[in-house]
Design a protein around this motif. Structure first.
Motif: not given
Lengths: 164, 223
Positions: A63, A65, A67, A78, A80, B34, B36-38, B40
């Protein structure tokens, strides 16, 4: 005239030796890659993680980016991959905005380390790698109390992560 | 002197340089690359935390974030994102409740955490009600917000009950402690009085024996 010929021959010889060495180096590198087991690889995005002790692959998500998560007991990672034109500073700023109640321990050109302000504080280490086609972000998370035990595993994972 | 002032100022600047990410007021919305990274990072933080009350506080913080993000995406009229955020918000509320129940089940005193969560829940309910009154919000989103308010109120009611029970338990414990203290004091007083009585008796007996001894001595002298 003879001097010129000798110079030319020497130059050719040097170039041949250099090219041989370079080929040998590339061959050795390829051989190393073939020898080392790969834990995770994404050819499209250009990165792989070699087998690292006790690390397991978690989940992938795409979504916004890309990951992919990894786990090693009380240590999580993680990876990314961003394909946008975001600068490293913009990336760091977004990450700071998204993660609150944290005390920043280290903020350098390509890394950000912070610890959450909670009873069970969590240490987060973020490293940003600016590749040609994209940007790689590697995030490690572990409870502060377990950090000393997990330091080596973080270093090992970083060594075993390769962008190409 | 000047040096001292400059050094102090540099010191103050350095100390305040330890920036808290909390000071950043911006909100990262799902549109961000970013985001989605946050999320996760949030998941990892939650999984790495062990104590139920700490887990509840994390979910409380995440619920606050979802609400802020919801307000932001509604400004941009991104209804789909708002609906997803409402669902996530409801999940956070359920997780708060679940963790508090598990913490209580272990017999931990979690009244401080419950009070904090209750205060935050109240604020969130107010914010959700304000959102619901806005005319520019689509009906589907309003339905989700209504459900969120309902969930929030249920949690608030459960928290109020739990706090009431905890308060009653504290009062009963205090009463029991007071009773025990009073009984102990009473026992001490009785023991002191008995000891004094025994001492008086012993003194009287000793005096009597002394008098008898003196009497016998006098009789012997007279003979």
């Amino acid at each position: 005239m003879v001097k010129n010929k000798v110079f030319l021959l020497t130059l050719i010889l040097i170039l041949l030796i250099a090219s041989g060495c370079s080929k040998k180096h590339v061959d050795t590198e390829n051989q190393n890659i073939q020898e080392k087991a790969v834990l995770y690889e994404n050819i499209d995005l250009g990165f792989r993680v070699f087998e690292s002790s006790q690390w397991n692959v978690g989940e992938e998500s795409t979504n916004g980016s890309f990951n992919v998560t990894f786990e090693n007991n009380k240590l999580k990672a993680i990876v990314t991959i961003l394909t946008s034109e975001k600068s490293v500073d913009e990336i760091k700023n977004d990450l700071k905005t998204g993660t609150r109640k944290a005390n920043i321990i280290q903020d350098t050109k390509d890394s950000l380390i912070f610890e959450s302000e909670r009873k069970e504080s969590i240490r987060t280490e973020i490293y940003i790698k600016d590749n040609r086609a994209n940007k790689g972000i590697i995030t490690f998370m572990t409870p502060v109390k377990d950090y000393e035990n997990n330091k080596d595993a973080i270093d090992e994972f970083r060594r075993n992560l390769q962008f190409f | 002197m000047k040096k001292l002032i400059v050094t102090s100022m540099v010191g103050v600047l350095l100390i305040s340089g330890t920036v808290y990410a909390d000071e950043q007021q911006e909100v990262l919305t799902p549109e961000s690359e970013l985001y989605e990274t946050i999320r996760l990072i949030e998941n990892n933080e939650y999984e790495l935390t062990e104590a139920y009350e700490e887990k509840a506080l994390l979910q409380d913080e995440y619920a606050d974030r979802r609400l802020e993000e919801m307000e932001e995406v509604l400004k941009e009229e991104d209804q789909e994102a708002a609906e997803r955020l409402i669902e996530d918000y409801n999940e956070h509320i359920e997780e708060i409740n679940k963790n508090l129940e598990l913490g209580r089940g272990l017999g931990n005193d979690i009244t401080n955490v419950e009070s904090l969560v209750a205060q935050n829940s109240l604020k969130r309910s107010e914010n959700l009600s304000t959102l619901l009154e806005r005319e520019d919000i689509p009906e589907e989103a309003k339905e989700g917000i209504s459900k969120a308010i309902e969930n929030q109120n249920q949690v608030s009611e459960r928290l109020a009950e739990a706090l009431e029970k905890a308060s009653q338990a504290r009062e009963q414990a205090e009463e029991r402690a007071n009773e025990a203290r009073e009984q102990a004091e009473e026992r001490n007083t009785q023991a002191r009085e008995q000891a004094e009585e025994r001492a008086v008796e012993a003194r009287e007996q000793a005096e009597e024996r002394a008098n008898q001894g003196r009497g016998r001595a006098k009789e012997r002298e007279e003979r």
